[in-house]
Design a protein around this motif. Structure first.
Motif, short mmCIF file in Angstrom:
data_model
loop_
_atom_site.label_atom_id
_atom_site.label_comp_id
_atom_site.label_asym_id
_atom_site.label_seq_id
_atom_site.Cartn_x
_atom_site.Cartn_y
_atom_site.Cartn_z
N LEU A 1 23.15 0.69 12.36
CA LEU A 1 23.35 0.76 13.80
C LEU A 1 24.50 -0.16 14.20
N LYS A 2 25.70 0.27 13.79
CA LYS A 2 26.92 -0.49 14.06
C LYS A 2 28.03 0.53 14.20
N SER A 3 28.69 0.52 15.33
CA SER A 3 29.80 1.45 15.52
C SER A 3 31.07 0.87 14.91
N ASN A 4 31.99 1.76 14.63
CA ASN A 4 33.35 1.33 14.25
C ASN A 4 34.31 2.13 15.13
N GLY B 1 27.70 5.18 14.47
CA GLY B 1 26.75 4.64 13.51
C GLY B 1 26.93 5.32 12.16
N LEU B 2 26.25 4.78 11.15
CA LEU B 2 26.36 5.32 9.79
C LEU B 2 24.96 5.69 9.30
N CYS B 3 24.80 6.93 8.88
CA CYS B 3 23.53 7.43 8.36
C CYS B 3 23.70 7.71 6.87
N LEU B 4 22.79 7.16 6.08
CA LEU B 4 22.90 7.26 4.63
C LEU B 4 21.66 7.91 4.04
N GLU B 5 21.86 9.01 3.35
CA GLU B 5 20.78 9.70 2.65
C GLU B 5 20.95 9.40 1.17
N LEU B 6 19.94 8.80 0.55
CA LEU B 6 20.02 8.45 -0.86
C LEU B 6 19.39 9.54 -1.72
N LYS B 7 20.13 9.95 -2.73
CA LYS B 7 19.67 10.99 -3.64
C LYS B 7 20.02 10.59 -5.07
N GLU C 1 25.96 14.20 13.04
CA GLU C 1 27.42 14.29 13.07
C GLU C 1 27.92 14.83 14.42
N ALA C 2 27.21 15.80 14.98
CA ALA C 2 27.60 16.36 16.28
C ALA C 2 27.52 15.33 17.40
N ASN C 3 26.74 14.28 17.16
CA ASN C 3 26.56 13.25 18.19
C ASN C 3 27.27 11.94 17.85
N GLY C 4 28.28 12.02 16.99
CA GLY C 4 29.15 10.88 16.76
C GLY C 4 28.82 9.95 15.62
N ALA C 5 27.87 10.31 14.77
CA ALA C 5 27.53 9.46 13.63
C ALA C 5 28.24 9.95 12.37
N LYS C 6 28.49 9.03 11.47
CA LYS C 6 28.99 9.40 10.15
C LYS C 6 27.76 9.53 9.26
N TYR C 7 27.71 10.58 8.45
CA TYR C 7 26.56 10.85 7.58
C TYR C 7 27.08 11.02 6.17
N VAL C 8 26.50 10.29 5.21
CA VAL C 8 26.95 10.35 3.83
C VAL C 8 25.74 10.43 2.91
N VAL C 9 25.83 11.30 1.91
CA VAL C 9 24.82 11.35 0.85
C VAL C 9 25.30 10.39 -0.25
N ILE C 10 24.46 9.43 -0.58
CA ILE C 10 24.78 8.37 -1.54
C ILE C 10 24.02 8.62 -2.84
N ARG C 11 24.72 8.51 -3.98
CA ARG C 11 24.08 8.76 -5.27
C ARG C 11 24.09 7.56 -6.22
N ILE D 1 28.27 0.80 -1.84
CA ILE D 1 29.16 -0.33 -1.58
C ILE D 1 30.49 0.17 -1.01
N LYS D 2 31.06 1.18 -1.64
CA LYS D 2 32.36 1.69 -1.18
C LYS D 2 32.25 2.27 0.23
N VAL D 3 31.25 3.09 0.47
CA VAL D 3 31.09 3.74 1.78
C VAL D 3 30.88 2.69 2.87
N VAL D 4 29.97 1.76 2.65
CA VAL D 4 29.66 0.76 3.67
C VAL D 4 30.83 -0.18 3.91
N ASP D 5 31.45 -0.66 2.83
CA ASP D 5 32.60 -1.57 2.98
C ASP D 5 33.74 -0.87 3.72
N ASP D 6 34.03 0.39 3.37
CA ASP D 6 35.09 1.14 4.05
C ASP D 6 34.73 1.37 5.52
N TYR D 7 33.48 1.72 5.78
CA TYR D 7 33.03 1.97 7.15
C TYR D 7 33.20 0.71 8.01
#
Length: 135
Positions: free
Chosen positions: A77-80, A85-91, A109-119, A125-131
């Protein structure tokens, strides 16, 4: 006769294997990394406990409280500069999103969040640090 032999003989081959908890272990590692690297944001990354097994009564109670199927595993729950915000689905490597997860992703995504599937932890680390670097 061993227990495994007895299971095979009397229960057949279609026995549910014990879960390996790979996603759980990965999620714990991701949260630990985040809280160590970003202590000022430690309370802004949180888990949404949708996957637990519940009784039908408890499930109905939680739905009434606002629980939704498909919500991402972790939410930051942090905008950039680009997203709210950033939503992370772990798979796991072979894991796939369910239909409800894909539907929730589209809404997020339609409401302004970034959504990433993390494996992996490295990918997290890369996704969060970049975000967080995108200010």
């Amino acid at each position: 006769m061993t227990f495994e032999e007895m299971k095979a003989q009397y229960c057949g081959k279609n026995i549910r294997k014990k879960p390996k908890h790979e996603e759980h272990k990965m999620q714990c590692s991701c949260v630990k990394y985040f809280r160590l690297k970003y202590p000022q944001l430690k309370n802004m990354l949180f888990a949404v406990p949708n996957a637990a097994r519940r009784s039908s009564r408890n499930g109905a109670y939680m739905k009434d409280e606002g629980m939704l199927p498909g919500v991402a595993d972790l939410i930051l729950l942090k905008s950039n500069r680009f997203y709210g915000g950033l939503c992370l689905e772990l798979k796991t490597e072979k894991g796939k999103q369910s239909r409800s997860q894909k539907d929730w992703q589209k809404d997020a995504e339609a409401n302004g969040a970034k959504y990433v599937v993390i494996r992996s932890l490295d990918e997290f680390i890369k996704v969060v640090d970049d975000y967080l670097a995108e200010k």
